[in-house]
Design an enzyme around this catalytic site. Sequence first.
Site, PDB file in Angstrom:
ATOM      1  N   GLU A 274       0.848  -1.190   0.000  1.00 26.70           N
ATOM      2  CA  GLU A 274       0.000   0.000   0.000  1.00 26.70           C
ATOM      3  C   GLU A 274       0.886   1.243   0.000  1.00 26.70           C
ATOM      4  OE1 GLU A 274      -3.904   1.515   2.501  1.00 26.70           O
ATOM      5  OE2 GLU A 274      -2.259   0.567   3.593  1.00 26.70           O
TER       6      GLU A 274
ATOM      7  N   LYS B  57     -10.222   0.231  -2.076  1.00 29.46           N
ATOM      8  CA  LYS B  57     -10.278  -0.198  -0.677  1.00 29.46           C
ATOM      9  C   LYS B  57     -11.639   0.115  -0.065  1.00 29.46           C
ATOM     10  CE  LYS B  57      -7.617   0.452   3.624  1.00 29.46           C
ATOM     11  NZ  LYS B  57      -6.477   1.214   4.213  1.00 29.46           N
TER      12      LYS B  57
ATOM     13  N   CYS C 248      -4.777  -3.698   2.845  1.00 35.68           N
ATOM     14  CA  CYS C 248      -4.441  -3.396   4.237  1.00 35.68           C
ATOM     15  C   CYS C 248      -5.564  -3.667   5.243  1.00 35.68           C
ATOM     16  CB  CYS C 248      -3.947  -1.956   4.329  1.00 35.68           C
ATOM     17  SG  CYS C 248      -2.994  -1.617   5.844  1.00 35.68           S
TER      18      CYS C 248
END
EC number: 3.5.1.128
Length: 307
Positions: A76, A147, A188
């Site tokens: 990321e 995300k 993440c």
Amino acid sequence: MNAYSVSLDFTKPSLFTRITLSSQIPLTMATTVNKTVRVAAAQMTSVNDLMTNFATCSRLVQEAALAGAKLICFPENFSFVGDKEGESVKIAEPLDGPVMERYCSLARDSNIWLSLGGFQERFDDTHLCNTHVVIDDAGMIRDTYQKMHLFDVDVPGGSSYKESSFTVPGTKIVSVDSPVGRLGLTVCYDLRFPKIYQQLRFEQKAQVLLVPSAFTKVTGEAHWEILLRARAIETQCYVIAAAQAGKHNEKRESYGDTLIIDPWGTVVGRLPDRVSTGIVVADIDFSLIDSVRTKMPIDKQRVSIDL
């Protein structure tokens, strides 16, 4: 199952090609032609300089290509980590901008697929999307995932994060076929929400889950490896977790410990130094995926529970 790290020089990429499309590669491409295929995961300490980070990524790509990897996964925020509020939004670009143009050229010139997790994709003047981009070895964007779970957290020790203040969450779960199997895309903080991984495995038939990350030092020490191994075990997938590592600036430090984990939950790739810059390389063994899923057929034994 082989895993090791390498260190070599790089050559500068040149031209750019981009196309956005749904994957056209059949799932059987990797699993029936080759029973094993090599992948790499990169670890780095990104800073607030796009070209410095690109130089690091270029070197790591060449290391992976020369090691025989068909895919290299980056963490990321691979292209930029700001040290001031608002910097990431300021530098954010569309997918057809010059930053992604360079990475598409790099993939094509190096003849390797790239997983670029956490690209700052421009949304508007005050917001971005935290976008996971998969580029094939022809320099074409195969698919993107934005995300979904944003990091709004008070971390033990005093640090507070509010990713939603400048990031628009995604709404779509994404998988893409590749020479290393069907990839499930996440970023993440998604790691703490098992449902997305369950859907990738059981509904979208993922074989390899990608988790590009920038875990904090505190949360990484407590939860990083156990969460990754849990996702691998419960989905019977390989997990590739490329990580940011070390101090980016005076205010921000990432945990590191880039890992590749097999469907039984065994760590098969790990850098010898938790915070060093480098790559780890391992072989995806499709016969192991088949064996684990056949001997423990959880896809057939799942029970629907309505609360």
